[in-house]
Motif scaffolding. Structure first.
Motif, short mmCIF file in Angstrom:
data_model
loop_
_atom_site.label_atom_id
_atom_site.label_comp_id
_atom_site.label_asym_id
_atom_site.label_seq_id
_atom_site.Cartn_x
_atom_site.Cartn_y
_atom_site.Cartn_z
N GLN A 389 -2.48 -0.73 -22.32
CA GLN A 389 -2.96 0.32 -21.60
C GLN A 389 -4.40 0.03 -21.26
O GLN A 389 -4.91 0.23 -20.46
CB GLN A 389 -2.87 1.77 -21.98
CG GLN A 389 -3.57 2.85 -21.02
CD GLN A 389 -3.33 4.25 -21.69
OE1 GLN A 389 -2.65 4.57 -22.61
NE2 GLN A 389 -4.23 5.17 -21.16
N LEU A 390 -4.94 -0.50 -22.27
CA LEU A 390 -6.44 -0.90 -22.52
C LEU A 390 -6.64 -2.28 -22.05
O LEU A 390 -7.79 -2.54 -21.43
CB LEU A 390 -6.94 -0.64 -23.90
CG LEU A 390 -6.80 0.56 -24.79
CD1 LEU A 390 -7.25 0.67 -25.90
CD2 LEU A 390 -7.73 1.59 -23.91
N SER A 391 -5.64 -3.08 -22.16
CA SER A 391 -5.91 -4.47 -21.68
C SER A 391 -5.49 -4.83 -20.36
O SER A 391 -6.02 -6.01 -19.67
CB SER A 391 -5.25 -5.34 -22.86
OG SER A 391 -3.93 -5.11 -22.93
N ASP A 392 -4.51 -4.17 -19.75
CA ASP A 392 -4.22 -4.46 -18.36
C ASP A 392 -4.30 -3.14 -17.46
O ASP A 392 -3.83 -2.05 -17.41
CB ASP A 392 -2.69 -4.61 -18.52
CG ASP A 392 -1.85 -5.31 -17.21
OD1 ASP A 392 -2.71 -5.28 -16.09
OD2 ASP A 392 -0.74 -5.46 -17.25
N SER A 393 -5.01 -3.57 -16.34
CA SER A 393 -5.53 -2.52 -15.35
C SER A 393 -4.54 -2.29 -14.38
O SER A 393 -4.33 -1.37 -13.73
CB SER A 393 -7.03 -2.96 -14.60
OG SER A 393 -6.47 -4.17 -13.86
N ASN A 394 -3.54 -3.19 -14.26
CA ASN A 394 -2.34 -2.93 -13.29
C ASN A 394 -1.26 -2.00 -14.13
O ASN A 394 -0.37 -1.79 -13.35
CB ASN A 394 -1.93 -4.29 -13.04
CG ASN A 394 -2.72 -5.17 -12.22
OD1 ASN A 394 -3.48 -4.87 -11.33
ND2 ASN A 394 -2.71 -6.41 -12.43
#
Length: 451
Positions: A389-394
């Protein structure tokens, strides 16, 4: 050597009629004490040397010293079994032991023949049986779900020719005929077994539609054999054309029962709770009662599937929960959507020190137990999803901490039903006696959680 009363007495070795040796009392004999002499030879006072031990059994047996009972024995070098080797017995018992020795290596190179074909040296059994080969080939096709064309593959034919140059290869039509022949033989055996069953038999049946919209019917028989062991056999697995009504099911099942000759040996039939099954059972009971084939006119003939009842209960409960399960389902679909996403999720799991061998499970919405397995696998990777959730904005299907807590409670609740369903689905033990205690435990757990 002992000297008693002026007479030399020696427990000598005498040759048996079968070419072996035995031990008996030989008078006035002297043993040559020269160690250079052969241990398997005996010299008399007249200087004549007795024949060496030439029997093949002595390559596998060791002659033991004379015991306290004045008896000579020989010990097998492989298993340690001891046998008398007195001349009165000969070597017949030793030869019989060699044939049945439990530690004899059946792969002895002496049992193989060397043959030369096209410049290659082959090793093959001298007892090659073409019919046994075809039987094993048919079993391989059935067990591994191979196509009949398998026997005509060029690589497979080269392999068979290498194993046995004289092998007779078959075509795919012959392989198909062999499979049908094996089926008919096994079918006849099962008919004979069912005919010899002293008691009654129980049936289970299921009907479903594949993703290609084809209907299939499976009929299974359960019975106690003459050795008091629970047996399970599939009587039929076949295409079931529409309509899947109670009348059509009754005609199909009754025809199968008469074909197998068990229509008068039925005790019960277990089915799921589809409405067409109620109509089907009533029609089937009417036909069987005309032959007086059911106990108590079929009052206890219809058994409803306990696992299916639990499935309906859980499916109904899953309708009323929030969208946490839907978010987990979409999250797993997102992760498994591409190879890049999979690798990124694995990197997230590695950064939070989670093993990646377990994997994520995708559920089938119509099977609640797969939903439980999906939730269980997602809970294991909870920290990986939070990191994603923190590392992937998609990634748009993240769950809050409160939603993760609800899923954890739901997983514990479904675990009880999952264990009970697995217990009810057993086929190697009776399950009717397990219904009440397991359902009662589930209810107590539900009431405890509710309180």
């Amino acid at each position: 050597m002992f000297h008693i009363g002026g007479m030399d007495t020696f427990e000598g070795v005498s040759e048996s009629a079968e070419g072996g040796v035995g031990v008996g009392e030989v008078r006035n004999n002297v043993v040559d004490s020269d160690p250079s002499n052969n241990n398997n030879a005996v010299v008399t006072q007249t200087g004549k040397r007795r024949r060496k031990l030439t029997s093949a059994v002595w390559t596998q047996f060791e002659i033991l010293p004379i015991d306290e009972n004045n008896e000579q024995r020989a010990k097998c070098m492989k298993c340690g079994q001891k046998y008398l080797c007195d001349s009165r017995y000969g070597t017949g018992n030793l030869k019989r032991h060699i044939e049945s020795c439990v530690k004899t290596d059946t792969r002895d190179l002496g049992q193989l023949l060397l043959s030369k074909s096209d410049g290659a040296i082959l090793t093959r059994s001298s007892k090659f049986d073409p019919m046994k080969f075809r039987e094993l080939l048919v079993m391989a096709i059935i067990m591994q779900d191979l196509p009949f064309q398998f026997v005509e593959y060029a690589g497979i034919r080269q392999l068979f020719n290498y194993v046995c140059a004289d092998i007779k290869l078959v075509s795919h039509n012959t392989a198909k005929a062999d499979v049908l022949s094996l089926y008919n033989r096994e079918k006849a055996k099962l008919k004979e077994i069912l005919g010899s069953v002293p008691g009654r038999v129980c049936l289970t049946s299921d009907l479903w539609t594949s993703i290609t919209t084809d209907g299939y019917l499976c009929l299974t028989v359960h019975f106690i054999d003459v050795n008091w062991k629970l047996q399970k056999r599939i009587l039929n697995f076949s295409f079931m054309p529409p309509p899947h009504t109670g009348v059509a099911l009754c005609e199909k099942i009754y025809r199968l029962l008469t074909h197998w000759g068990v229509e008068k040996k039925l005790f019960s039939m277990t089915l799921d709770n589809a409405s067409s099954n109620d109509t089907f059972v009533e029609l089937l009971k009417g036909q069987l009662n005309l032959k007086d084939a059911l106990l108590m006119n079929g009052k206890f003939f219809h058994i409803r599937c306990c696992a299916h009842i639990l499935n309906l209960i859980v499916q109904d409960g899953l309708k009323h929960i929030d969208d946490s399960v839907g978010k987990i389902r979409e999250s797993i679909k997102y992760v498994r959507g591409s190879q890049g996403r999979k690798q990124k999720f694995l990197d997230c799991a590695a950064q939070v020190s989670l093993e990646c061998k377990r994997g994520l499970r995708q559920d089938v919405p119509t099977r609640w137990n797969s939903t439980f397995l999906m939730i269980d696998s997602a809970l294991y990777y909870q920290r990986a999803f939070l990191h994603l959730q923190l590392s992937d904005s998609n990634y748009k299907h993240s769950l809050s901490q409160d939603e993760w807590g609800k899923l954890e409670k739901l997983s514990k609740f479904l675990k009880v039903f999952y264990d009970v369903t697995c217990l009810f689905s057993g086929t190697k033990y009776p399950t009717a006696n397990l219904y009440f205690p397991q359902v009662f435990c589930g209810r107590r757990y539900f009431e405890k959680g509710k309180g």
